[in-house]
Write a protein that holds these residues in place. Structure first.
Motif, PDB file in Angstrom:
ATOM      1  N   PHE A 116      63.099  45.821 -44.222  1.00 58.44           N
ATOM      2  CA  PHE A 116      62.613  45.810 -45.605  1.00 58.44           C
ATOM      3  C   PHE A 116      61.087  45.690 -45.651  1.00 58.44           C
ATOM      4  CE2 PHE A 116      66.968  45.248 -46.721  1.00 58.44           C
ATOM      5  CZ  PHE A 116      67.088  45.531 -48.061  1.00 58.44           C
ATOM      6  N   THR A 117      60.556  44.731 -44.926  1.00 56.42           N
ATOM      7  CA  THR A 117      59.118  44.459 -45.029  1.00 56.42           C
ATOM      8  C   THR A 117      58.270  45.567 -44.419  1.00 56.42           C
ATOM      9  OG1 THR A 117      59.145  43.177 -42.964  1.00 56.42           O
ATOM     10  CG2 THR A 117      59.503  41.979 -45.008  1.00 56.42           C
ATOM     11  N   TYR A 118      58.718  46.130 -43.294  1.00 59.89           N
ATOM     12  CA  TYR A 118      57.933  47.179 -42.652  1.00 59.89           C
ATOM     13  C   TYR A 118      57.786  48.411 -43.531  1.00 59.89           C
ATOM     14  CZ  TYR A 118      57.161  45.373 -37.911  1.00 59.89           C
ATOM     15  OH  TYR A 118      56.715  44.678 -36.827  1.00 59.89           O
ATOM     16  N   GLY A 119      58.812  48.704 -44.333  1.00 64.98           N
ATOM     17  CA  GLY A 119      58.701  49.824 -45.246  1.00 64.98           C
ATOM     18  C   GLY A 119      57.845  49.527 -46.458  1.00 64.98           C
ATOM     19  N   ALA A 120      57.848  48.263 -46.907  1.00 66.00           N
ATOM     20  CA  ALA A 120      57.129  47.903 -48.129  1.00 66.00           C
ATOM     21  C   ALA A 120      55.624  47.762 -47.914  1.00 66.00           C
ATOM     22  CB  ALA A 120      57.695  46.596 -48.680  1.00 66.00           C
ATOM     23  N   LEU A 121      55.211  47.255 -46.755  1.00 70.26           N
ATOM     24  CA  LEU A 121      53.787  46.975 -46.536  1.00 70.26           C
ATOM     25  C   LEU A 121      52.907  48.217 -46.666  1.00 70.26           C
ATOM     26  CD1 LEU A 121      54.093  44.393 -43.613  1.00 70.26           C
ATOM     27  CD2 LEU A 121      53.391  43.914 -45.968  1.00 70.26           C
ATOM     28  N   PRO A 122      53.191  49.316 -45.937  1.00 68.10           N
ATOM     29  CA  PRO A 122      52.340  50.494 -46.116  1.00 68.10           C
ATOM     30  C   PRO A 122      52.449  51.091 -47.506  1.00 68.10           C
ATOM     31  CG  PRO A 122      54.211  51.000 -44.693  1.00 68.10           C
ATOM     32  CD  PRO A 122      54.195  49.515 -44.878  1.00 68.10           C
ATOM     33  N   ALA A 123      53.617  50.956 -48.149  1.00 67.64           N
ATOM     34  CA  ALA A 123      53.755  51.462 -49.513  1.00 67.64           C
ATOM     35  C   ALA A 123      52.807  50.728 -50.464  1.00 67.64           C
ATOM     36  CB  ALA A 123      55.200  51.321 -49.975  1.00 67.64           C
ATOM     37  N   LEU A 176      59.386  41.068 -51.029  1.00 64.56           N
ATOM     38  CA  LEU A 176      59.888  39.717 -51.320  1.00 64.56           C
ATOM     39  C   LEU A 176      61.306  39.522 -50.769  1.00 64.56           C
ATOM     40  CD1 LEU A 176      58.599  39.344 -55.003  1.00 64.56           C
ATOM     41  CD2 LEU A 176      57.710  38.170 -52.986  1.00 64.56           C
ATOM     42  N   ILE A 177      62.156  40.522 -50.968  1.00 57.35           N
ATOM     43  CA  ILE A 177      63.528  40.428 -50.458  1.00 57.35           C
ATOM     44  C   ILE A 177      63.512  40.332 -48.935  1.00 57.35           C
ATOM     45  CG2 ILE A 177      65.699  41.685 -50.198  1.00 57.35           C
ATOM     46  CD1 ILE A 177      65.216  42.861 -52.993  1.00 57.35           C
ATOM     47  N   GLY A 178      62.707  41.167 -48.290  1.00 59.97           N
ATOM     48  CA  GLY A 178      62.641  41.159 -46.833  1.00 59.97           C
ATOM     49  C   GLY A 178      62.180  39.831 -46.277  1.00 59.97           C
ATOM     50  N   MET A 227      68.406  49.773 -42.533  1.00 61.21           N
ATOM     51  CA  MET A 227      67.839  49.051 -43.668  1.00 61.21           C
ATOM     52  C   MET A 227      66.614  49.753 -44.247  1.00 61.21           C
ATOM     53  SD  MET A 227      69.601  46.454 -44.596  1.00 61.21           S
ATOM     54  CE  MET A 227      71.053  47.431 -44.195  1.00 61.21           C
ATOM     55  N   SER A 228      65.960  50.595 -43.438  1.00 61.43           N
ATOM     56  CA  SER A 228      64.809  51.321 -43.966  1.00 61.43           C
ATOM     57  C   SER A 228      65.216  52.222 -45.122  1.00 61.43           C
ATOM     58  CB  SER A 228      64.146  52.141 -42.858  1.00 61.43           C
ATOM     59  OG  SER A 228      64.993  53.202 -42.422  1.00 61.43           O
ATOM     60  N   ALA A 229      66.420  52.812 -45.037  1.00 60.72           N
ATOM     61  CA  ALA A 229      66.899  53.647 -46.137  1.00 60.72           C
ATOM     62  C   ALA A 229      67.214  52.801 -47.369  1.00 60.72           C
ATOM     63  CB  ALA A 229      68.145  54.416 -45.694  1.00 60.72           C
ATOM     64  N   VAL A 230      67.791  51.627 -47.143  1.00 58.79           N
ATOM     65  CA  VAL A 230      68.096  50.732 -48.263  1.00 58.79           C
ATOM     66  C   VAL A 230      66.806  50.253 -48.923  1.00 58.79           C
ATOM     67  CG1 VAL A 230      69.207  48.569 -48.936  1.00 58.79           C
ATOM     68  CG2 VAL A 230      70.232  49.993 -47.149  1.00 58.79           C
ATOM     69  N   SER A 231      65.839  49.880 -48.108  1.00 62.88           N
ATOM     70  CA  SER A 231      64.567  49.398 -48.665  1.00 62.88           C
ATOM     71  C   SER A 231      63.870  50.489 -49.458  1.00 62.88           C
ATOM     72  CB  SER A 231      63.660  48.896 -47.535  1.00 62.88           C
ATOM     73  OG  SER A 231      63.147  49.960 -46.770  1.00 62.88           O
ATOM     74  N   ALA A 232      63.997  51.747 -49.002  1.00 64.53           N
ATOM     75  CA  ALA A 232      63.366  52.850 -49.737  1.00 64.53           C
ATOM     76  C   ALA A 232      63.965  52.990 -51.127  1.00 64.53           C
ATOM     77  CB  ALA A 232      63.522  54.146 -48.951  1.00 64.53           C
ATOM     78  N   ARG A 233      65.283  52.803 -51.239  1.00 68.39           N
ATOM     79  CA  ARG A 233      65.917  52.892 -52.564  1.00 68.39           C
ATOM     80  C   ARG A 233      65.432  51.781 -53.489  1.00 68.39           C
ATOM     81  NH1 ARG A 233      70.745  53.520 -49.324  1.00 68.39           N
ATOM     82  NH2 ARG A 233      71.244  55.728 -49.042  1.00 68.39           N
ATOM     83  N   ILE A 234      65.303  50.583 -52.926  1.00 70.79           N
ATOM     84  CA  ILE A 234      64.827  49.465 -53.744  1.00 70.79           C
ATOM     85  C   ILE A 234      63.384  49.705 -54.160  1.00 70.79           C
ATOM     86  CG2 ILE A 234      64.313  46.994 -53.732  1.00 70.79           C
ATOM     87  CD1 ILE A 234      66.683  46.623 -51.853  1.00 70.79           C
TER      88      ILE A 234
END
Length: 493
Positions: free
Chosen positions: A384-391, A348-350, A330-337
């Motif tokens: 999803f959330t773990y990738g978005a927070l540091p971003a 939000l999705i996560g 899911m980290s790869a999917v979250s990166a695309r989003i």
């Protein structure tokens, strides 16, 4: 271009393969550190016998790690900005190796606690790794690299539990820590070989008073939260520590606002994007940890209770292991989003996926496959959330503050997990059922904790919705050099 923003030597055509190696090595380091956190779980019930000490004392083998991690994370993050993130990453891994060796040689309580505290001091590896990625990975690849690095926490935790349970069941428990030490040495050597030093350092004087004040406040707060159930929530010790935490942290905040070179720049922390991201992180940390408390107990309680599944710790680990793999996917999917819509949308999705996972758990909790499905569902949301927070954090702070800002965000998640442990413990201690003269958590107690976990995820969604509108990362022009402060994830619109 300033030194802080200059690309590392060799950036350009050779950057992508070098970036691959950097991401892989840093992710491995993150997995090793998260392995350390779950390594001791299978032997916790046996520690009183293994160390010839009361259970109330051996519990400090877990508490010491928690306290050390809370203290080290913001301090090491700031030192990384000042003297070099790679240097502090290596120091952190050395502390992990040292702590593992002490535990591997321990046969009594004191060295075990010392070793576990040293291991806890390595907790800043993941935020440091994320900060290094910002400085060394091309901006068009940063979202994906950050997501992979963040997912390493979940992967290590998920894979570590069954591995540790298998080792503890078949060999001497000291092998757990010899293994941790060996993995730490491998990670350290790979960092030396493949990870470059970040080009920018802020230098200056370290805020010793601020670090001591924050450490004292966090230790007081976490001791009150983590030991309150044992000491009594209304006991003088618990209340005294709670009051001390409020007083110390208030005084610390005033000091930081006046300091020329503060440990934590509270004015930056007050920016809406940073503030709401950190608040959402607390709620997410709470929500994520609730699953770690509920699922293992459901799996291990006797089948005669009517809701327990009577499985071993090894089975618990195997049930939770797929979650880590789902997080990585899911980290790869979250990166695309994130690249298409911005990290706020990903967060939000996560949060919604995590909340839905807990709702699913309330309905499905009577079969092993139910819990595998639920753990994977929640793991997808965590990915999803773990990738978005540091971003989000890196999209709002100057490159010179990346280490400190990411470390503070990691600390916020840790505070959330501590609160989850305390509140879930109280609920399950109050909502019990009698089983052969023993009080066990009731089925309704578990469902209440799940409902609170879902509520915490929805709270995170509500808080995250207040984050200022983001520009999708894909709208910025890609560069061959390292990602800059707002090119990666999102600048304020």
């Amino acid at each position: 271009m300033s030194d802080a923003l200059a690309p590392p030597a060799g950036a350009g055509k050779s950057a992508p393969p070098k970036a691959n190696a950097v991401v892989a090595v840093l992710a491995l380091a993150g997995i090793v550190v998260s392995l350390m956190q779950t390594l001791v779980i299978p032997i916790v019930p046996e520690l009183p016998k293994l160390l010839d000490a009361p259970a109330s004392d051996t519990a400090w083998a877990v508490t010491a790690t928690l306290l050390a991690a809370a203290v080290a994370t913001p301090v090491v993050g700031r030192l990384g900005d000042m003297v070099g993130k790679r240097r502090m990453l290596m120091v952190s891994i050395l502390l992990l190796v040292s702590g593992s060796l002490v535990c591997a040689l321990a046969d009594s309580l004191v060295p075990m606690i010392v070793g576990r505290a040293l291991q806890g001091l390595s907790a800043a590896v993941v935020p440091l790794g994320i900060s290094i990625l910002r400085d060394t990975v091309p901006s068009d690849r940063l979202a994906g690299s950050t997501a992979v690095m963040s997912a390493s926490l979940g992967v290590g935790g998920a894979l570590g539990l069954p591995t540790a349970a298998f080792i503890a069941d078949n060999w001497d428990w000291h092998i757990l820590f010899w293994t941790s030490a060996a993995l730490g040495v491998v990670s350290l050597l790979l960092v030396v070989m493949f990870v470059p030093e970040s080009p920018g350092r802020v230098g200056g004087r370290f805020d010793l008073v601020g670090s001591l004040g924050l450490s004292a406040g966090l230790v007081s707060l976490l001791l009150a939260v983590s030991k309150g159930a044992d000491w009594g929530w209304t006991s003088g010790t618990t209340l005294g520590l709670g009051v001390a935490a409020v007083v110390i942290l208030t005084a610390w905040g005033r000091w930081e606002l006046k300091a020329e070179q503060p440990l934590v720049d509270l004015r930056t922390t007050a920016k809406p994007q940073v503030l709401f991201t950190n608040l959402a992180s607390i709620a997410l940390g709470f929500s994520m940890f609730a699953m770690s408390l509920v699922l293992p107990q459901l799996l291990q309680l006797p089948e005669q209770t009517g809701y327990g599944l009577g499985r071993s710790m090894l089975t618990v680990g195997l049930v939770l292991a797929p979650q880590g793999l789902v997080m990585m996917v899911m980290s790869a999917v979250s990166a695309r989003i994130t690249k298409a819509k911005g990290p706020k949308v990903t967060l939000l999705i996560g949060a919604l996926i995590v909340a839905a996972g807990y709702g699913l758990n309330i309905l499905l909790m009577s079969e092993v496959w139910h819990l595998i499905l639920v753990s994977c569902f929640i793991g997808a949301g965590i990915g999803f959330t773990y990738g978005a927070l540091p971003a989000l954090i890196m999209g709002a702070v100057d490159p010179s503050q990346t280490g400190a800002a990411n470390s503070l965000n990691t600390l916020m998640r840790s505070l959330g997990t501590s609160f989850a442990s305390a509140i879930a413990g109280v609920i399950m201690a109050q909502m019990t059922t009698d089983f052969g003269g023993y009080a066990l958590p009731s089925e309704n107690g578990f469902k209440v904790v799940m409902a609170i976990g879902a509520g915490a995820a929805l709270l995170a969604f509500a808080v995250a919705s207040l984050i200022p509108k983001q520009r999708p990362a894909g709208e910025t022009a890609p560069t061959d050099g390292p990602a800059q402060s707002v090119e990666v994830t999102a600048a304020k619109a």
